[in-house]
Structure formats: C-alpha cells, structure tokens
Write a protein that holds these residues in place. Structure first.
Motif, short mmCIF file in Angstrom:
data_model
loop_
_atom_site.label_atom_id
_atom_site.label_comp_id
_atom_site.label_asym_id
_atom_site.label_seq_id
_atom_site.Cartn_x
_atom_site.Cartn_y
_atom_site.Cartn_z
N UNK A 198 20.09 -42.33 21.59
CA UNK A 198 19.77 -42.00 20.20
C UNK A 198 18.28 -42.09 19.95
N UNK A 199 17.89 -42.04 18.68
CA UNK A 199 16.47 -42.14 18.33
C UNK A 199 15.89 -43.46 18.80
N UNK A 200 14.56 -43.54 18.86
CA UNK A 200 13.89 -44.77 19.28
C UNK A 200 14.40 -45.94 18.45
N UNK A 201 14.87 -46.98 19.13
CA UNK A 201 15.43 -48.14 18.46
C UNK A 201 14.33 -49.18 18.26
N UNK A 202 13.37 -48.83 17.39
CA UNK A 202 12.20 -49.69 17.22
C UNK A 202 12.13 -50.34 15.84
N UNK A 203 13.20 -50.18 15.06
CA UNK A 203 13.24 -50.81 13.75
C UNK A 203 12.55 -50.04 12.65
N UNK A 204 11.88 -48.96 12.97
CA UNK A 204 11.16 -48.19 11.94
C UNK A 204 11.47 -46.70 12.00
N UNK A 205 12.18 -46.27 13.04
CA UNK A 205 12.49 -44.85 13.19
C UNK A 205 13.86 -44.55 12.58
N UNK A 206 13.89 -43.59 11.69
CA UNK A 206 15.15 -43.14 11.09
C UNK A 206 15.32 -41.67 11.42
N UNK A 207 16.36 -41.35 12.16
CA UNK A 207 16.58 -39.97 12.57
C UNK A 207 18.08 -39.76 12.74
N UNK A 208 18.49 -38.54 12.68
CA UNK A 208 19.90 -38.22 12.84
C UNK A 208 20.06 -36.81 13.34
N UNK A 209 21.29 -36.30 13.37
CA UNK A 209 21.51 -34.94 13.88
C UNK A 209 20.87 -33.89 12.98
N UNK A 210 20.39 -32.82 13.61
CA UNK A 210 19.83 -31.70 12.85
C UNK A 210 20.93 -30.81 12.30
N UNK A 211 20.53 -29.67 11.78
CA UNK A 211 21.51 -28.77 11.15
C UNK A 211 22.54 -28.24 12.15
N UNK A 212 22.09 -27.86 13.34
CA UNK A 212 23.01 -27.30 14.32
C UNK A 212 23.96 -28.36 14.86
N UNK A 213 23.43 -29.56 15.16
CA UNK A 213 24.28 -30.64 15.67
C UNK A 213 25.27 -31.08 14.61
N UNK A 214 24.84 -31.12 13.35
CA UNK A 214 25.76 -31.47 12.26
C UNK A 214 26.89 -30.45 12.16
N UNK A 215 26.54 -29.18 12.31
CA UNK A 215 27.57 -28.13 12.28
C UNK A 215 28.54 -28.29 13.45
N UNK A 216 28.01 -28.70 14.61
CA UNK A 216 28.87 -28.93 15.77
C UNK A 216 29.86 -30.06 15.50
N UNK A 217 29.39 -31.12 14.85
CA UNK A 217 30.29 -32.21 14.48
C UNK A 217 31.40 -31.71 13.56
#
Length: 233
Positions: A198-217
């Motif tokens: 997943x995204x960098x697990x550094x306590x300050x990075x917030x990220x998630x799936x983009x539009x295409x990955x969300x559509x895939x879900x």
C-alpha cells in the motif's frame, strides 16, 4: 497510450496534452497516469513455544507458532482443518512482485488462470531475480496462503488446499491503470485478491485507489454478486 512528447520522468505535468485529448469530442475519457508509491508489507514473526496438535512433517511447522500454539493463542486453523475446511475449491491470487510458480511448496496448487504479468504483459508471473533478491515478497505471501501441507518441505499454508496464482505488478511503475488491471484479472474465476502492500506507511501519507482501481473494485463486487445469485438459483 504513450505520447511521444510526454517525458516519463518530467517534473512538468503536461496538462496541455491531456487538455487537448479531453477537448476532443471523440474521446470519452482521458487521464494522465502518474506513478504511485507502493510499499510491500512485511511482518517478521518471532519464534515462540509450540504445543503442536497436528502431526505435520513440514520442516518449518514446529516454528509456526501462530498456527500451532493452541490454547487460544493462535489462529485456530487446526479446528477448521479438522472439519475439512482447507481452502479446497477456492482460488486466491497474490497481487505483488511475482510468483515462483515452480516453487516446490507451491507448484501443486498453482493456478495459471489466476496469474498474469502486468509489468511485462504476458502470462508468466515469475519474478525478476536480482542480486538483492528483492522480488521474493509475492512468493512468500503465496506460501503463507497455500503452501502444500505434509510434504516434508518448508512450511504449510493457512489454506493449503486452495488454488493460488500471482499477478506481477509491483516490479515497475505502479499507476492507477496497473492497479485496476491487476484487480480486474479473471473475476469470474478468482475468489480472493490478496494485496499485501500500500501507500508509504509513514504516518503522514494518505492515499487510496484511483478512479480506475475504484471502478475495478465496484465491478468486481457487483459481477461476483451476480454470479453467486445465478449459482443459488
């Protein structure tokens, strides 16, 4: 598509190219793909005391305390195994840096229909070997899931009767499109997509799936729901 005037490592976002595409009435949708930072998730298990109840001859079984410790201190998988629940009939694919399909503890459960190389666009999920052995994470994850049981070798998977495949997609630039292709592989055949990264697990990075990955879900959920409803009928 790859535009010849868009430099891969450019600091400029090239909005002009995307804007011209978006303004063309023949184009339904256009989005410039950007490389995402994705980190493999690893957890180092410390060896603990074993009060093994099962009799397995896999070399590492005595050290797999999280499966065999008992007294409510493990994952209670042995109770499930005793009821015949071993993952048989279930297909799992590991979205990662590749999968050694010929690994002696995996090849019997390997499922080619659950495998693909998104990085090189072919059917072979074998990892790229280097001097640092950096692309072993996917094979390790597959072993945790579906390593063959009682074969006098290595360890045993939690669901040692399951079919397992691999999608090689972390050994290259990870974009929204790459994640979407990986999550969309053969949804009528694959039951579980495992992604230990997943995204960098550094306590300050917030990220998630983009539009295409969300559509895939969303499509994966709805299409599989339709499949189960048809099977019930």
């Amino acid at each position: 598509m790859v535009h010849t005037s868009v430099v891969k490592r450019s600091a400029e976002p090239h909005f002009g190219v995307q804007g011209r595409l978006a303004e063309d009435r023949r184009v339904r949708r256009a989005e410039q793909q950007r490389v995402k930072s994705r980190t493999k998730r690893d957890l180092i298990m410390k060896r603990g005391p074993s009060t093994s109840r099962a009799v397995l001859n896999d070399e590492m079984w005595p050290q797999m305390w999280y499966l065999n410790r008992g007294k409510g201190l493990d994952m209670n998988v042995q109770e499930a195994w005793a009821e015949g629940i071993t993952g048989r009939g279930v297909v799992v694919t590991i979205l990662d840096d590749g999968l050694e399909k010929n690994h002696p503890d995996l090849y019997k459960n390997y499922d080619p229909q659950a495998s693909y190389d998104v990085n090189n666009h072919d059917e072979d999920p074998m990892p790229r070997y280097d001097v640092l052995d950096s692309n072993r994470h996917g094979t390790r994850c597959a072993g945790e899931v579906a390593a063959t049981a009682n074969n006098s070798m290595c360890a045993v998977g939690v669901a040692f009767g399951a079919g397992v495949g691999g999608v090689r997609m972390l050994d290259g630039d990870v974009t929204d499109a790459v994640e979407a292709r990986s999550l969309s592989l053969n949804p009528q055949h694959i039951d579980i997509y495992s992604a230990s990264w997943g995204p960098d697990d550094d306590g300050k990075t917030v990220d998630g799936p983009g539009e295409l990955a969300t559509r895939a879900f969303i499509e994966g959920i709805t299409k599989r729901t339709d499949r189960f409803l048809e099977e019930d009928e």
